[in-house]
Design a protein around this motif. Structure first.
Motif, PDB file in Angstrom:
ATOM      1  N   GLY A   1       9.684  -0.379  -6.425  1.00 13.98           N
ATOM      2  CA  GLY A   1      10.127  -0.702  -5.118  1.00 13.98           C
ATOM      3  C   GLY A   1      11.432  -1.562  -5.153  1.00 13.98           C
TER       4      GLY A   1
ATOM      5  N   ASP B   1       0.547  -3.330   3.967  1.00 14.82           N
ATOM      6  CA  ASP B   1       2.075  -3.132   4.698  1.00 14.82           C
ATOM      7  C   ASP B   1       2.370  -4.162   5.492  1.00 14.82           C
ATOM      8  OD1 ASP B   1       2.677  -0.920   2.674  1.00 14.82           O
ATOM      9  OD2 ASP B   1       1.542   0.348   3.913  1.00 14.82           O
TER      10      ASP B   1
ATOM     11  N   ARG C   1      -0.026   4.727 -11.851  1.00 12.18           N
ATOM     12  CA  ARG C   1      -1.008   3.632 -11.410  1.00 12.18           C
ATOM     13  C   ARG C   1      -1.949   3.178 -12.227  1.00 12.18           C
ATOM     14  NH1 ARG C   1      -3.450   6.592  -5.893  1.00 12.18           N
ATOM     15  NH2 ARG C   1      -1.294   7.443  -5.184  1.00 12.18           N
TER      16      ARG C   1
ATOM     17  N   GLU D   1       0.753  -1.160  -0.210  1.00 13.20           N
ATOM     18  CA  GLU D   1      -0.071   0.070  -0.035  1.00 13.20           C
ATOM     19  C   GLU D   1       0.861   1.353   0.066  1.00 13.20           C
ATOM     20  OE1 GLU D   1      -4.072   1.928   2.260  1.00 13.20           O
ATOM     21  OE2 GLU D   1      -3.103  -0.025   3.332  1.00 13.20           O
ATOM     22  N   LYS D   2       1.818   1.269   0.709  1.00  8.39           N
ATOM     23  CA  LYS D   2       2.897   2.445   0.722  1.00  8.39           C
ATOM     24  C   LYS D   2       3.564   2.526  -0.508  1.00  8.39           C
ATOM     25  CE  LYS D   2       6.838   4.249   3.254  1.00  8.39           C
ATOM     26  NZ  LYS D   2       7.820   4.275   4.201  1.00  8.39           N
ATOM     27  N   ILE D   3       3.947   1.687  -1.180  1.00 10.36           N
ATOM     28  CA  ILE D   3       4.719   1.687  -2.485  1.00 10.36           C
ATOM     29  C   ILE D   3       3.499   2.559  -3.658  1.00 10.36           C
ATOM     30  CG2 ILE D   3       5.445   0.537  -4.551  1.00 10.36           C
ATOM     31  CD1 ILE D   3       7.099  -1.073  -2.323  1.00 10.36           C
ATOM     32  N   TYR D   4       2.388   1.647  -3.639  1.00  5.95           N
ATOM     33  CA  TYR D   4       1.213   1.810  -4.472  1.00  5.95           C
ATOM     34  C   TYR D   4       0.927   3.412  -4.238  1.00  5.95           C
ATOM     35  CZ  TYR D   4      -3.344   2.050  -6.576  1.00  5.95           C
ATOM     36  OH  TYR D   4      -4.419   2.470  -7.334  1.00  5.95           O
ATOM     37  N   LYS D   5       0.721   3.871  -3.038  1.00  4.15           N
ATOM     38  CA  LYS D   5      -0.044   5.520  -2.770  1.00  4.15           C
ATOM     39  C   LYS D   5       1.193   6.495  -3.288  1.00  4.15           C
ATOM     40  CE  LYS D   5      -3.701   4.109   0.289  1.00  4.15           C
ATOM     41  NZ  LYS D   5      -4.224   4.575   1.627  1.00  4.15           N
ATOM     42  N   ASN D   6       2.297   5.981  -3.105  1.00  3.33           N
ATOM     43  CA  ASN D   6       3.588   6.794  -3.574  1.00  3.33           C
ATOM     44  C   ASN D   6       3.800   6.945  -5.069  1.00  3.33           C
ATOM     45  OD1 ASN D   6       4.483   7.744  -1.120  1.00  3.33           O
ATOM     46  ND2 ASN D   6       5.950   6.216  -0.690  1.00  3.33           N
ATOM     47  N   LEU D   7       3.177   6.216  -5.774  1.00  2.16           N
ATOM     48  CA  LEU D   7       3.238   6.374  -7.252  1.00  2.16           C
ATOM     49  C   LEU D   7       2.149   7.387  -7.666  1.00  2.16           C
ATOM     50  CD1 LEU D   7       2.684   2.350  -8.300  1.00  2.16           C
ATOM     51  CD2 LEU D   7       5.067   3.806  -8.158  1.00  2.16           C
ATOM     52  N   ASP D   8       2.553   8.155  -8.858  1.00  2.00           N
ATOM     53  CA  ASP D   8       1.501   9.391  -9.378  1.00  2.00           C
ATOM     54  C   ASP D   8       0.475   8.608 -10.016  1.00  2.00           C
ATOM     55  OD1 ASP D   8       2.214   9.403 -12.558  1.00  2.00           O
ATOM     56  OD2 ASP D   8       4.197   9.204 -11.476  1.00  2.00           O
ATOM     57  N   TYR D   9      -0.633   9.199 -10.184  1.00  2.00           N
ATOM     58  CA  TYR D   9      -1.734   8.715 -10.502  1.00  2.00           C
ATOM     59  C   TYR D   9      -1.785   8.038 -11.986  1.00  2.00           C
ATOM     60  CZ  TYR D   9      -6.472   8.315 -12.462  1.00  2.00           C
ATOM     61  OH  TYR D   9      -7.680   7.805 -13.222  1.00  2.00           O
TER      62      TYR D   9
END
Length: 371
Positions: free
Chosen positions: A185, A355, A162, A151-159
């Protein structure tokens, strides 16, 4: 054990609704091995070479026919068929990387270099990272192929990143990017001998594979000047991208897109057996024989030493031990169009994992594919 919430279960492929795929199996890997006939483990290099000869002859005949007739109708037929044959060549090189092509590591590496270099795959670079995948299948942090984003890596990606990662067809063109830069990651390149992908004793092999890749790439550039760039694109370039699509499509569906979500593991909850049991067999109809039964994947993951031409028999023999942990593949029409729905569904629903937790399942970002 910290366990993420499992999605609502339902009957699929004959499994009862209360079957828990994440529960430690009541059998050991030695019991599966014992159920497989001894002859299934025998590697016959002549038989392996016969498949190479078959594929090379078909590839050469297809290219010769397309060049001879040279009209758009023929090219439109040629591209998907030839791209599928490139994929078949990859699978034979894949056998070489696993050592299931023959008992000779030198012969395996020689044939593997020739086959994989011809389709712009760095043989040793791929072989080592693929070995890491098999040794850690189903492990969130250590697996190497189509690993879930936390979840942390996913949410750090720009839209846009994703959206591209989870919108067909963009993920089907990911393989060359992965070779150069791996997944979010993770760091490293399949071409760099000093990448953290590889132990020091593999550096010489990685350098050789990178050199072979460069030779093949340079040959294609040279031919584009001698013949024409358009002709090289038509004969080789478009089939290459069809091959890439096959590779990403098949490898993704080996580990994703089952009607009932499958677990991923961390820490002490992971084991080689439990990780291997999260893989999925697929039926590809007419393509099964063409791409050397690579859809028979569960037994291949547990025992990659078994040659591809014995996987179907080995799987039938092992089903009695695997029981409900084996998910019978949905039968395909001649062309496996039915698998597209599983790819699309997975891309809509399987976005990240928690996570925390030692047994986790994919979660969905409800905002990603809003209409």
């Amino acid at each position: 054990m910290v366990k993420d919430t499992e999605p609502l279960a339902y009957a699929a492929n004959g499994h009862p609704k209360d079957f828990d795929a994440s529960a430690p199996p009541p059998f050991k890997i030695a019991e599966i091995r014992a159920a497989i006939p001894e002859h299934c483990w025998v590697k016959n290099p002549w038989r392996s070479l016969s498949y190479v000869l078959r594929d090379v002859v078909v590839i050469a005949a297809l290219a010769a026919a397309a060049i001879h007739f040279d009209n758009w109708f023929i090219w439109l037929l040629y591209w998907p068929v030839q791209g599928t044959m490139f994929w078949a060549i990859f699978v034979l090189g894949h056998d070489c990387g696993h050592g299931s092509f023959s008992n000779s590591s030198f012969f395996n590496n020689l044939v593997g270099h020739i086959l994989h270099s011809s389709i712009l795959v760095p043989y040793h670079g791929w072989r080592v990272s693929h070995r890491t995948h098999h040794q850690n299948h189903g492990h969130i942090e250590k697996d190497e192929s189509w690993v879930p984003l936390t979840e942390k890596i996913y949410k750090n990606l720009d839209y846009m990143t994703r959206l591209a990662r989870f919108t067909v067809p963009f993920p089907l063109f990911a393989y060359p990017i992965y070779l150069f830069g791996r997944s979010p990651g993770k760091e490293g390149s399949h071409f760099n001998p000093y990448s953290n992908l590889f132990p020091p004793n593999e550096r010489k092999g990685i350098a050789i594979s990178t050199l072979c890749w460069l030779i093949m790439f340079s040959l294609l550039i040279y031919l584009s000047f001698i013949i024409s760039p358009l002709q090289v694109i038509k004969v080789y370039g478009i089939p290459y991208w069809i091959f890439v699509m096959w590779l990403d499509f098949v490898t993704y569906l080996h580990h994703h897109g089952h009607p009932r979500k499958l677990p991923w593991y961390r820490g002490q909850e992971w084991s080689y057996l439990r990780g291997g049991l999260t893989t999925v067999d697929r039926d590809y109809g007419w393509i099964n024989n063409i791409h050397h039964d690579i859809g028979t994947h569960v037994i291949h993951h547990l025992f990659p030493q078994i040659p591809h031409y014995n996987l179907v028999e080995a799987t039938k023999a092992a089903k009695g031990v695997l029981g409900e942990y084996y998910r019978e593949p949905e039968r395909s029409a001649p062309i496996p169009f039915h698998l597209i729905k599983y790819l699309m569904q997975s891309m809509r629903e399987d976005h990240f994992v928690s996570d925390t937790g030692d047994v986790v399942y994919y979660q969905t970002d409800p905002h990603l594919h809003q209409d």
